[in-house]
Write a protein that holds these residues in place. Structure first.
Motif, PDB file in Angstrom:
ATOM      1  N   ALA A 169      39.603  13.834  33.329  1.00 52.62           N
ATOM      2  CA  ALA A 169      39.565  12.439  33.750  1.00 52.62           C
ATOM      3  C   ALA A 169      38.156  11.865  33.605  1.00 52.62           C
ATOM      4  N   ILE A 170      37.140  12.670  33.923  1.00 50.89           N
ATOM      5  CA  ILE A 170      35.754  12.246  33.711  1.00 50.89           C
ATOM      6  C   ILE A 170      35.512  11.951  32.241  1.00 50.89           C
ATOM      7  N   SER A 171      35.924  12.869  31.373  1.00 48.29           N
ATOM      8  CA  SER A 171      35.713  12.709  29.938  1.00 48.29           C
ATOM      9  C   SER A 171      36.394  11.450  29.415  1.00 48.29           C
ATOM     10  N   ASP A 172      37.640  11.232  29.846  1.00 43.65           N
ATOM     11  CA  ASP A 172      38.375  10.054  29.382  1.00 43.65           C
ATOM     12  C   ASP A 172      37.709   8.768  29.855  1.00 43.65           C
ATOM     13  N   TRP A 173      37.255   8.761  31.116  1.00 45.76           N
ATOM     14  CA  TRP A 173      36.610   7.556  31.658  1.00 45.76           C
ATOM     15  C   TRP A 173      35.328   7.245  30.897  1.00 45.76           C
ATOM     16  N   VAL A 174      34.551   8.266  30.591  1.00 46.29           N
ATOM     17  CA  VAL A 174      33.300   8.054  29.856  1.00 46.29           C
ATOM     18  C   VAL A 174      33.597   7.462  28.477  1.00 46.29           C
ATOM     19  N   ASP A 175      34.614   7.979  27.811  1.00 44.88           N
ATOM     20  CA  ASP A 175      34.981   7.437  26.499  1.00 44.88           C
ATOM     21  C   ASP A 175      35.322   5.947  26.573  1.00 44.88           C
ATOM     22  N   GLN A 176      35.937   5.547  27.673  1.00 44.41           N
ATOM     23  CA  GLN A 176      36.335   4.148  27.832  1.00 44.41           C
ATOM     24  C   GLN A 176      35.173   3.224  28.172  1.00 44.41           C
ATOM     25  N   HIS A 177      34.028   3.793  28.552  1.00 47.37           N
ATOM     26  CA  HIS A 177      32.906   2.971  29.020  1.00 47.37           C
ATOM     27  C   HIS A 177      31.634   3.157  28.191  1.00 47.37           C
ATOM     28  N   MET A 197      18.052  -0.566  37.873  1.00 51.09           N
ATOM     29  CA  MET A 197      18.635   0.712  38.270  1.00 51.09           C
ATOM     30  C   MET A 197      19.055   0.686  39.739  1.00 51.09           C
ATOM     31  N   ALA A 198      18.298  -0.016  40.573  1.00 47.16           N
ATOM     32  CA  ALA A 198      18.665  -0.155  41.987  1.00 47.16           C
ATOM     33  C   ALA A 198      19.987  -0.891  42.125  1.00 47.16           C
ATOM     34  N   ARG A 199      20.187  -1.909  41.318  1.00 47.40           N
ATOM     35  CA  ARG A 199      21.456  -2.652  41.328  1.00 47.40           C
ATOM     36  C   ARG A 199      22.632  -1.719  41.032  1.00 47.40           C
ATOM     37  N   GLU A 200      22.459  -0.877  40.014  1.00 48.96           N
ATOM     38  CA  GLU A 200      23.541   0.024  39.614  1.00 48.96           C
ATOM     39  C   GLU A 200      23.812   1.089  40.680  1.00 48.96           C
ATOM     40  N   LEU A 201      22.766   1.641  41.250  1.00 50.73           N
ATOM     41  CA  LEU A 201      22.934   2.699  42.244  1.00 50.73           C
ATOM     42  C   LEU A 201      23.447   2.145  43.574  1.00 50.73           C
ATOM     43  N   SER A 202      23.029   0.941  43.926  1.00 45.05           N
ATOM     44  CA  SER A 202      23.534   0.311  45.142  1.00 45.05           C
ATOM     45  C   SER A 202      25.027   0.044  45.043  1.00 45.05           C
ATOM     46  N   ALA A 203      25.492  -0.279  43.845  1.00 45.99           N
ATOM     47  CA  ALA A 203      26.925  -0.523  43.636  1.00 45.99           C
ATOM     48  C   ALA A 203      27.755   0.733  43.871  1.00 45.99           C
ATOM     49  N   LEU A 204      27.112   1.893  43.815  1.00 42.48           N
ATOM     50  CA  LEU A 204      27.779   3.165  44.100  1.00 42.48           C
ATOM     51  C   LEU A 204      27.618   3.576  45.558  1.00 42.48           C
ATOM     52  N   LEU A 212      27.039   9.526  37.607  1.00 43.21           N
ATOM     53  CA  LEU A 212      27.432   9.269  38.995  1.00 43.21           C
ATOM     54  C   LEU A 212      28.662   8.365  39.049  1.00 43.21           C
ATOM     55  N   LYS A 213      28.747   7.390  38.170  1.00 41.41           N
ATOM     56  CA  LYS A 213      29.920   6.521  38.130  1.00 41.41           C
ATOM     57  C   LYS A 213      31.169   7.313  37.751  1.00 41.41           C
ATOM     58  N   ALA A 214      31.015   8.246  36.823  1.00 36.82           N
ATOM     59  CA  ALA A 214      32.155   9.068  36.426  1.00 36.82           C
ATOM     60  C   ALA A 214      32.626   9.932  37.584  1.00 36.82           C
ATOM     61  N   LEU A 215      31.695  10.481  38.341  1.00 33.32           N
ATOM     62  CA  LEU A 215      32.058  11.268  39.521  1.00 33.32           C
ATOM     63  C   LEU A 215      32.706  10.383  40.584  1.00 33.32           C
ATOM     64  N   ASP A 216      32.209   9.161  40.718  1.00 35.40           N
ATOM     65  CA  ASP A 216      32.797   8.224  41.667  1.00 35.40           C
ATOM     66  C   ASP A 216      34.222   7.867  41.252  1.00 35.40           C
ATOM     67  N   HIS A 217      34.467   7.780  39.955  1.00 38.73           N
ATOM     68  CA  HIS A 217      35.795   7.440  39.441  1.00 38.73           C
ATOM     69  C   HIS A 217      36.858   8.434  39.893  1.00 38.73           C
ATOM     70  N   ILE A 218      36.517   9.715  39.957  1.00 40.87           N
ATOM     71  CA  ILE A 218      37.505  10.713  40.389  1.00 40.87           C
ATOM     72  C   ILE A 218      37.409  10.992  41.889  1.00 40.87           C
ATOM     73  N   GLY A 219      36.567  10.243  42.603  1.00 36.63           N
ATOM     74  CA  GLY A 219      36.475  10.400  44.044  1.00 36.63           C
ATOM     75  C   GLY A 219      35.606  11.541  44.514  1.00 36.63           C
TER      76      GLY A 219
END
Length: 444
Positions: A29-37, A68-75, A150-157
């Motif tokens: 699921a991580i791999s697929d999500w990365v491909d999509q983004h 980078m702070a914007r991106e990390l804060s969103a997580l 980190l976003k990919a890890l967040d995607h799978i919870g």
């Protein structure tokens, strides 16, 4: 705290016993999500590359930090900007933390580049799969890889329960002094961490992918030699002696014959000024010299560098060099001073175990086993500051070339591979993570 080698090896063996060169459902699921983004991560890369952030361009460094702070804060990471005192003369650092349990992971990047505000190389450009721009390889691509892993890890919870600190330093290319201040927060993070991962560029060459388990130190040294100025007809006499330049030649030759030879140890005399009137500006690496052939020279200044693979090796080399300097020729004096910048990241067994785990991820993604990169072929990096406290692995970024030159470029599709490798490695290393359900893991 250094993670016990047994713990890392156990993680590797568990992976090897339950996996046969295949990804789990959540890893897929991580791999697929990365491909999509992939285009999203390229957009983030372009945004940061288009912000000039040479080390001394404090406003630019902070602006990249804001992105980078914007991106990390969103997580939902806890983000903080760390200002440096005026005396350090650096912009500061961006740190972000995710409170969690299990293996404590430190992810290291840097916001600055070598291209200052007056440099003509300032913009992102793209031709097919290749992009160019200041710092695109070193290391704004690695910064984006951290965010999207980190976003990919967040995607799978999985991110919520992981213990992660992200450290983006603002002066990696030219660290502020004193290091006790400019690297204080990074050192504290290293003492907190179980494992440190550095996201400077990956290496794929000679038909193989390579893991980086060691990086050499970087220090400079200054040799000051004095002699007795006199008419050259009296040189070597009991009253005049050898002169400053002959004494310098003796010292440098002894360095070459008596200190050289250990694997990983190199030292270089980069600038030498000698005569009867000498000036030298170490910050600008330039000086002036006046001397005459019929006058015994009274002064020599040599500015050099030294690199070593371990603290012990560096200490031993310094001691041998000082012993050589102390054995003065007649009527000469000499002093040798060292200025340490980056410490060594030694090739420990814990680091080798991390490389084995990383290689397994690489193979599960359909690539070959990784080899270990020769540390003599990489420069110093911030991860070396934390290496004494934790097992460490470097080179988790994307594939680029031409770093520190106007030809710096990146293979854009390599970012997806870097993100997948990093995210899956982090998932496997975070031993107490909560496995999300399969239904959660396949959401787009």
């Amino acid at each position: 705290m250094r993670t016990p080698l047994l713990q890392i090896m156990l993680l590797v063996l568990i992976g090897l016993s339950f996996k046969a060169a295949a990804l789990s459902d959540n890893e897929q699921a991580i791999s697929d999500w990365v491909d999509q983004h992939q285009e999203d991560v390229i957009a983030l890369l372009a945004e940061t590359v288009n912000i000039g952030s040479g080390t001394m361009n404090h406003e630019g460094v902070r602006a990249v930090g804001d992105v980078m702070a914007r991106e990390l804060s969103a997580l939902d990471l806890s983000v903080r900007w760390i200002d440096m005192p005026e005396t350090v003369n650096r912009a500061g650092h961006l740190f972000a933390e995710n409170k969690g349990s299990g293996t404590r992971l430190l992810l290291i990047g840097h916001l600055d580049t070598v291209f200052e505000a007056d440099d003509q190389f300032q913009a992102f450009s793209r031709t097919g799969n290749t992009a160019e721009g200041p710092g695109i390889s070193d290391m704004k691509s690695g910064n984006a890889v951290i965010v999207y892993a980190l976003k990919a890890l967040d995607h799978i919870g999985a991110l919520e329960g992981m213990a992660v600190t992200v450290a983006y330093t603002g002066d990696e290319e030219k660290p502020g002094r004193p290091l006790a201040i400019s690297r204080r927060d990074l050192l504290e993070a290293g003492q907190w961490a179980d494992i440190a991962l550095g996201f400077e560029g990956a290496i794929t060459t000679e038909g193989s992918d390579w893991a980086t388990i060691a990086r050499r130190s970087s220090s400079s040294w200054t040799l000051n030699v004095s002699g007795r100025q006199a008419h050259s007809s009296a040189i070597f006499s009991g009253d005049v002696g050898a002169g400053a330049i002959n004494e310098t030649a003796r010292i440098l030759n002894a360095f070459y014959t008596e200190v050289r030879g250990d694997y990983g140890l190199t030292f270089n005399a980069g600038n030498i000024q000698g005569g009867t009137a000498v000036t030298y500006d170490a910050a600008k690496n330039r000086g002036t010299t006046f001397g005459k052939t019929n006058v015994v020279p009274s002064q020599t200044i040599v500015h050099g560098g030294i690199r070593a693979l371990s603290v012990e090796q560096l200490k031993g080399a310094k001691q041998r060099m000082q012993t050589i300097v102390a054995a003065h020729l007649p009527h000469t004096e000499a002093t040798l001073n060292f200025d340490d910048s980056y410490p060594p990241m030694a090739p420990t067994e814990g680091n080798r175990a991390l490389a084995l785990a990383f290689s397994e991820v690489n193979q599960d993604l359909g690539r070959d086993a990784m080899k270990i990169w020769d540390p003599l072929r990489r420069g110093a990096a911030d991860i070396a500051f934390v290496a004494p406290y934790t097992d460490a692995l470097a080179g988790l970024g994307a594939l680029g070339e031409g770093g520190h030159t106007p030809n710096e470029s990146l293979q854009l599709d390599s970012m997806a591979l870097a993100i997948k490798r990093a995210a899956i490695l982090m998932l496997r290393l975070s031993k107490n993570h909560q496995e999300p359900t399969e239904a959660h893991s396949v959401q787009p």
